[in-house]
Design an enzyme around this catalytic site. Structure first.
Site, PDB file in Angstrom:
ATOM      1  N   GLY A   1       0.814  -1.206   0.000  1.00 21.71           N
ATOM      2  CA  GLY A   1       0.000   0.000   0.000  1.00 21.71           C
ATOM      3  C   GLY A   1       0.850   1.259   0.000  1.00 21.71           C
TER       4      GLY A   1
ATOM      5  N   GLU B   1      11.141   2.930   5.466  1.00 23.49           N
ATOM      6  CA  GLU B   1      10.864   1.511   5.739  1.00 23.49           C
ATOM      7  C   GLU B   1      11.955   1.003   6.666  1.00 23.49           C
ATOM      8  OE1 GLU B   1       8.507  -1.021   5.179  1.00 23.49           O
ATOM      9  OE2 GLU B   1       9.972  -2.046   6.457  1.00 23.49           O
TER      10      GLU B   1
ATOM     11  N   THR C   1       4.914  -7.037   4.258  1.00 23.42           N
ATOM     12  CA  THR C   1       4.409  -8.376   4.577  1.00 23.42           C
ATOM     13  C   THR C   1       4.144  -9.184   3.318  1.00 23.42           C
ATOM     14  OG1 THR C   1       3.425  -7.611   6.638  1.00 23.42           O
ATOM     15  CG2 THR C   1       2.542  -9.646   5.723  1.00 23.42           C
ATOM     16  N   CYS C   2       3.458  -8.619   2.361  1.00 21.14           N
ATOM     17  CA  CYS C   2       3.055  -9.389   1.178  1.00 21.14           C
ATOM     18  C   CYS C   2       4.262  -9.975   0.449  1.00 21.14           C
ATOM     19  CB  CYS C   2       2.255  -8.495   0.228  1.00 21.14           C
ATOM     20  SG  CYS C   2       1.902  -9.286  -1.345  1.00 21.14           S
TER      21      CYS C   2
ATOM     22  N   CYS D   1       2.188 -13.171   1.254  1.00 14.02           N
ATOM     23  CA  CYS D   1       1.573 -13.727   0.026  1.00 14.02           C
ATOM     24  C   CYS D   1       2.572 -14.319  -0.956  1.00 14.02           C
ATOM     25  CB  CYS D   1       0.792 -12.654  -0.710  1.00 14.02           C
ATOM     26  SG  CYS D   1      -0.127 -11.534   0.345  1.00 14.02           S
TER      27      CYS D   1
ATOM     28  N   LYS E   1       4.703 -17.321   0.369  1.00 17.65           N
ATOM     29  CA  LYS E   1       3.698 -18.379   0.630  1.00 17.65           C
ATOM     30  C   LYS E   1       3.263 -19.033  -0.684  1.00 17.65           C
ATOM     31  CE  LYS E   1      -0.317 -17.595   0.081  1.00 17.65           C
ATOM     32  NZ  LYS E   1      -1.241 -16.882   0.931  1.00 17.65           N
TER      33      LYS E   1
ATOM     34  N   ALA F   1      10.513   5.234  11.200  1.00 17.14           N
ATOM     35  CA  ALA F   1      10.090   6.626  11.360  1.00 17.14           C
ATOM     36  C   ALA F   1       8.931   6.663  12.345  1.00 17.14           C
ATOM     37  CB  ALA F   1       9.659   7.215  10.024  1.00 17.14           C
TER      38      ALA F   1
ATOM     39  N   GLY G   1      -7.257 -21.699  13.097  1.00 17.00           N
ATOM     40  CA  GLY G   1      -7.984 -22.345  12.000  1.00 17.00           C
ATOM     41  C   GLY G   1      -8.322 -21.366  10.895  1.00 17.00           C
TER      42      GLY G   1
ATOM     43  N   TYR H   1      -6.936 -18.352   7.763  1.00 16.94           N
ATOM     44  CA  TYR H   1      -6.226 -18.370   6.472  1.00 16.94           C
ATOM     45  C   TYR H   1      -4.834 -18.993   6.624  1.00 16.94           C
ATOM     46  CZ  TYR H   1      -9.004 -14.734   3.896  1.00 16.94           C
ATOM     47  OH  TYR H   1      -9.952 -14.008   3.229  1.00 16.94           O
ATOM     48  N   ILE H   2      -4.055 -18.409   7.538  1.00 19.10           N
ATOM     49  CA  ILE H   2      -2.638 -18.772   7.606  1.00 19.10           C
ATOM     50  C   ILE H   2      -2.485 -20.206   8.097  1.00 19.10           C
ATOM     51  CG2 ILE H   2      -0.444 -18.235   8.767  1.00 19.10           C
ATOM     52  CD1 ILE H   2      -1.215 -15.275   8.605  1.00 19.10           C
TER      53      ILE H   2
ATOM     54  N   GLU I   1      -3.498 -22.596   5.197  1.00 15.09           N
ATOM     55  CA  GLU I   1      -2.551 -22.583   4.076  1.00 15.09           C
ATOM     56  C   GLU I   1      -1.261 -23.314   4.451  1.00 15.09           C
ATOM     57  OE1 GLU I   1      -4.013 -18.580   1.733  1.00 15.09           O
ATOM     58  OE2 GLU I   1      -2.228 -18.420   2.958  1.00 15.09           O
TER      59      GLU I   1
ATOM     60  N   ARG J   1      -9.833 -23.699  17.779  1.00 15.91           N
ATOM     61  CA  ARG J   1     -10.752 -23.656  18.934  1.00 15.91           C
ATOM     62  C   ARG J   1     -12.226 -23.674  18.549  1.00 15.91           C
ATOM     63  NH1 ARG J   1      -9.736 -17.360  20.859  1.00 15.91           N
ATOM     64  NH2 ARG J   1     -10.548 -16.413  18.968  1.00 15.91           N
TER      65      ARG J   1
ATOM     66  N   THR K   1      -3.790  -7.542   0.590  1.00 15.78           N
ATOM     67  CA  THR K   1      -2.888  -6.700  -0.204  1.00 15.78           C
ATOM     68  C   THR K   1      -3.608  -5.837  -1.249  1.00 15.78           C
ATOM     69  OG1 THR K   1      -1.070  -8.233   0.111  1.00 15.78           O
ATOM     70  CG2 THR K   1      -0.926  -6.799  -1.815  1.00 15.78           C
TER      71      THR K   1
ATOM     72  N   HIS L   1     -16.919 -26.324 -22.089  1.00 11.62           N
ATOM     73  CA  HIS L   1     -16.952 -27.761 -21.774  1.00 11.62           C
ATOM     74  C   HIS L   1     -15.711 -28.457 -22.308  1.00 11.62           C
ATOM     75  CE1 HIS L   1     -18.795 -31.590 -20.864  1.00 11.62           C
ATOM     76  NE2 HIS L   1     -18.472 -32.009 -22.065  1.00 11.62           N
TER      77      HIS L   1
ATOM     78  N   GLU M   1     -17.932 -24.954 -15.407  1.00 10.83           N
ATOM     79  CA  GLU M   1     -19.158 -24.894 -16.212  1.00 10.83           C
ATOM     80  C   GLU M   1     -20.384 -25.201 -15.351  1.00 10.83           C
ATOM     81  OE1 GLU M   1     -19.921 -28.079 -19.176  1.00 10.83           O
ATOM     82  OE2 GLU M   1     -18.074 -28.989 -18.431  1.00 10.83           O
TER      83      GLU M   1
HETATM   84  P1  NDP Z   1      -7.429 -15.293  10.951  1.00 14.25           P
HETATM   85  O1  NDP Z   1      -8.172 -14.213  11.642  1.00 14.25           O
HETATM   86  O2  NDP Z   1      -7.847 -15.736   9.609  1.00 14.25           O
HETATM   87  O3  NDP Z   1      -7.428 -16.599  11.873  1.00 14.25           O
HETATM   88  C1  NDP Z   1      -7.001 -16.560  13.202  1.00 14.25           C
HETATM   89  C2  NDP Z   1      -7.275 -17.917  13.810  1.00 14.25           C
HETATM   90  O4  NDP Z   1      -6.714 -17.976  15.102  1.00 14.25           O
HETATM   91  C3  NDP Z   1      -8.764 -18.215  13.979  1.00 14.25           C
HETATM   92  O5  NDP Z   1      -8.996 -19.567  13.707  1.00 14.25           O
HETATM   93  C4  NDP Z   1      -9.003 -17.889  15.449  1.00 14.25           C
HETATM   94  O6  NDP Z   1     -10.054 -18.626  16.010  1.00 14.25           O
HETATM   95  C5  NDP Z   1      -7.697 -18.355  16.047  1.00 14.25           C
HETATM   96  N1  NDP Z   1      -7.359 -17.723  17.313  1.00 14.25           N
HETATM   97  C6  NDP Z   1      -7.310 -16.413  17.609  1.00 14.25           C
HETATM   98  N2  NDP Z   1      -6.919 -16.226  18.867  1.00 14.25           N
HETATM   99  C7  NDP Z   1      -6.720 -17.451  19.385  1.00 14.25           C
HETATM  100  C8  NDP Z   1      -6.324 -17.919  20.662  1.00 14.25           C
HETATM  101  N3  NDP Z   1      -6.076 -17.086  21.651  1.00 14.25           N
HETATM  102  N4  NDP Z   1      -6.231 -19.259  20.841  1.00 14.25           N
HETATM  103  C9  NDP Z   1      -6.508 -20.124  19.849  1.00 14.25           C
HETATM  104  N5  NDP Z   1      -6.876 -19.733  18.620  1.00 14.25           N
HETATM  105  C10 NDP Z   1      -6.990 -18.415  18.394  1.00 14.25           C
HETATM  106  O7  NDP Z   1      -5.920 -14.818  11.018  1.00 14.25           O
HETATM  107  P2  NDP Z   1      -4.644 -15.275  10.203  1.00 14.25           P
HETATM  108  O8  NDP Z   1      -3.517 -14.957  11.125  1.00 14.25           O
HETATM  109  O9  NDP Z   1      -4.786 -16.642   9.657  1.00 14.25           O
HETATM  110  O10 NDP Z   1      -4.632 -14.254   8.987  1.00 14.25           O
HETATM  111  C11 NDP Z   1      -4.701 -12.840   9.243  1.00 14.25           C
HETATM  112  C12 NDP Z   1      -5.288 -12.132   8.069  1.00 14.25           C
HETATM  113  O11 NDP Z   1      -4.344 -12.123   7.012  1.00 14.25           O
HETATM  114  C13 NDP Z   1      -6.516 -12.810   7.474  1.00 14.25           C
HETATM  115  O12 NDP Z   1      -7.688 -12.374   8.109  1.00 14.25           O
HETATM  116  C14 NDP Z   1      -6.475 -12.377   6.048  1.00 14.25           C
HETATM  117  O13 NDP Z   1      -7.155 -11.170   5.895  1.00 14.25           O
HETATM  118  C15 NDP Z   1      -4.993 -12.169   5.778  1.00 14.25           C
HETATM  119  N6  NDP Z   1      -4.469 -13.285   4.980  1.00 14.25           N
HETATM  120  C16 NDP Z   1      -4.963 -13.481   3.734  1.00 14.25           C
HETATM  121  C17 NDP Z   1      -4.511 -14.515   2.961  1.00 14.25           C
HETATM  122  C18 NDP Z   1      -5.079 -14.713   1.602  1.00 14.25           C
HETATM  123  O14 NDP Z   1      -5.695 -13.794   1.080  1.00 14.25           O
HETATM  124  N7  NDP Z   1      -4.920 -15.877   0.999  1.00 14.25           N
HETATM  125  C19 NDP Z   1      -3.501 -15.444   3.436  1.00 14.25           C
HETATM  126  C20 NDP Z   1      -3.055 -15.167   4.777  1.00 14.25           C
HETATM  127  C21 NDP Z   1      -3.536 -14.122   5.506  1.00 14.25           C
HETATM  128  P3  NDP Z   1     -11.585 -18.148  15.843  1.00 14.25           P
HETATM  129  O15 NDP Z   1     -11.945 -18.371  14.427  1.00 14.25           O
HETATM  130  O16 NDP Z   1     -12.315 -19.042  16.773  1.00 14.25           O
HETATM  131  O17 NDP Z   1     -11.615 -16.708  16.235  1.00 14.25           O
END
Ligand code: NDP
Length: 490
Positions: free
Chosen positions: A16, A35, A42-43, A48, A51, A115, A176, A178-179, A182, A199, A349, A473, A478
């Site tokens: 950005g 910077e 990050t990206c 991204c 990854k 900065a 559970g 995105y990260i 993946e 959780r 991003t 097809h 499709e």
């Molecule tokens: P997310 O918000 O997607 O997931 C965080 C996870 O951690 C959830 O499952 C959450 O549980 C769990 N969590 C949070 N706190 C605790 C805790 N104290 N104990 C146990 N579990 C916990 O975050 P990510 O870090 O995976 O990604 C951050 C952001 O980065 C994403 O929201 C996305 O916008 C961006 N991103 C995008 C990608 C893409 O476009 N492909 C790839 C990677 C990142 P619960 O669901 O129960 O809250």
């Protein structure tokens, strides 16, 4: 009128910030950018891009296994991280160089320094030099956070995974989102034993339930050991385990050390102390005790606003620490704007880039441009991928009557080789307007598919627009054009 050193000072050289700096400079404005870590942010450096390169690399074994079933005399050995990793690092260096060149070429003055904000028109560099600017744009992004748990610093975060010098044999991924999903797929496909504690009741909260269900089933089939409703209750170094060191989930030898980290700059502050990383004893909330080569926390990210001088300059922060901005990305201090993950609007991003461009349009081109955060498509780069745009079935149903068109099947390549992988194609349609409110795809390359479907949905396509679009097809997608009868109406 006051004289300033620059028309614009950008703090943060991620996607950005760099885009905003370049675009502003192209209008003839004098622009500086600071910077503290590496250009690209990050990206490019720890998100991204590396990854996705790991995703590409991790697909080799499955491709060879499929090729054998099609008749190829192909063998796949183990993945050689030592061969891949230096190439990955070299690619990031190259991209960082590209970013620097783009900024230089646009006439942006680069400060390789942290900065902080001194007042609404002044920033201070790490060497105490102060620089004044008519506008300040904060684009410092966010950082991974660990849960508040004793010894949590023994766990790795996503930043660390790109710096591993050896692949571990076993990992526990906590989270559970995105990260978590993946990296569970990437590491499993590299041959690592992957256990996941999440959780909630299902992975990927916020995505469509049917898509979440199919994806978690697919991940389990690939060998990811997913435990829902589970968290870590205790952890410590394996040598300090309450009843002495234990074997890992597999009969693994202890995993490889994590290499020298980048300098522990502000944005990277959650990077684990390299000396601390190693086999970790864990006790789950279910009572299960296990040792893993690494625990990986994928438990969310937080805006990197600490110590930036924002509060002192009078800038309002949200409770999360994010910078509060209006639709033009302007803070309550008129000369200070903020874009990207530090504002915690939609932390993606392409959204940060759009916010940067809208900022330049508004401030440097005299064309007030709010950022449109509606109907943003996104993809989770699991295997298979999950692509999503618009409302989930549950969210749409809460707004009024809907029709759901959904099909899950084995695509023809899988049927041919007796594979088990399934795909999902799903459309949510508003009964009253016939508009397609959401589309959810679980399939190989779902990220590519959802990008294109996103155009139709953003344009307001109706189910009948999909129906009169002739299918290509034979393809997986499709099905989106040929589903005639709703699976259900709610
Ligand atoms: P997310 O918000 O997607 O997931 C965080 C996870 O951690 C959830 O499952 C959450 O549980 C769990 N969590 C949070 N706190 C605790 C805790 N104290 N104990 C146990 N579990 C916990 O975050 P990510 O870090 O995976 O990604 C951050 C952001 O980065 C994403 O929201 C996305 O916008 C961006 N991103 C995008 C990608 C893409 O476009 N492909 C790839 C990677 C990142 P619960 O669901 O129960 O809250």
């Amino acid at each position: 009128m006051a004289d300033y050193d620059f028309d614009l000072f950008v703090i943060g050289g991620g996607s950005g910030g760099v885009r905003a700096a370049r675009m502003a400079a192209q209008t003839g404005a004098t622009v500086a950018l600071a910077e503290e870590s590496r250009l690209g942010g990050t990206c490019v450096i720890r998100g991204c891009v590396p990854k996705k390169l790991m995703v590409f690399a991790s697909k080799g074994a499955a491709a060879v296994a499929d090729a054998r079933k099609f008749g190829w005399d192909a063998q796949c050995g183990a993945f050689d991280w030592q061969q891949f990793h230096p190439k990955l690092m070299a690619e990031l260096e190259r991209l960082e160089g590209v970013y620097r060149k783009l900024l230089d070429g646009s006439g942006v003055k680069i400060f390789d320094s942290r900065a902080t904000i001194v007042d609404p028109h002044t920033v201070k560099l790490a060497n105490n030099q102060t620089v004044s600017a008519k506008h300040i744009l904060v684009a410092v992004g966010g950082h991974p956070v660990r849960p508040p748990l004793e010894n949590a610093e023994l766990g790795l975060v996503s930043n660390d995974l790109f710096l591993m010098e050896e692949l571990p044999k076993s990992v526990l991924i906590v989270g559970g989102g995105y990260i978590a999903c993946e990296f569970a797929c990437i590491l499993r496909n590299f041959g690592v034993d992957v256990t996941m504690y999440a959780r909630g009741a299902q992975i990927l909260k916020g995505f469509d339930d049917e898509a979440r269900g199919l994806l978690s089933e697919s991940m389990r089939q690939c060998g990811v050991d997913i435990h829902m409703g589970t968290s870590i209750q205790e952890m410590c170094g394996a040598a300090d385990a309450p009843s002495g060191p234990r074997p890992t989930g597999s009969d693994a030898t202890m995993g490889g050390p994590v290499g020298e980290r980048e300098s522990l700059s502000h944005n990277d502050k959650s990077i684990t102390d390299p000396k601390a990383a190693g086999p970790v004893w864990t006790k789950a909330t279910t009572g299960v005790e296990k040792v893993f080569d690494h625990v990986i926390f994928a438990t969310g990210r937080a805006p990197s606003t600490d110590g930036l001088g924002l509060k002192e300059a009078g800038v309002t922060l949200e409770r999360s620490g994010a910078i509060a901005v209006d639709e033009y990305s302007q803070t309550n201090v008129p000369s200070i704007y903020a874009i990207g993950d530090v504002t915690d609007r939609v932390p993606l991003t392409p959204v940060a880039i759009r916010e940067g461009m809208a900022f330049v349009e508004t401030v440097f081109k005299g064309n007030p441009t709010p950022v449109d955060h509606d109907l943003i498509a996104s993809a989770v780069f699991t295997q298979p991928e999950l692509g999503s745009v618009g409302l989930t079935e549950d969210d749409a149903a809460r707004n009024g009557p809907i029709e759901v068109y959904s099909t899950s099947f084995r695509p023809m390549n899988q049927a041919f080789i007796d594979g088990t992988a399934r795909v999902l194609m799903k459309l949510i349609v508003c009964v009253d307007t016939r508009r397609v409110l959401g589309c959810h795809i679980v399939a190989p390359d779902a990220g590519e598919l959802i990008q294109m479907i996103g155009v139709a949905i953003k344009m307001g396509a109706t189910k009948e627009d999909f129906d009169r679009t002739c299918a290509v097809h034979p393809t997986i997608s499709e099905e989106l054009m040929t589903m005639r009868e709703p699976s259900r109406r709610t």
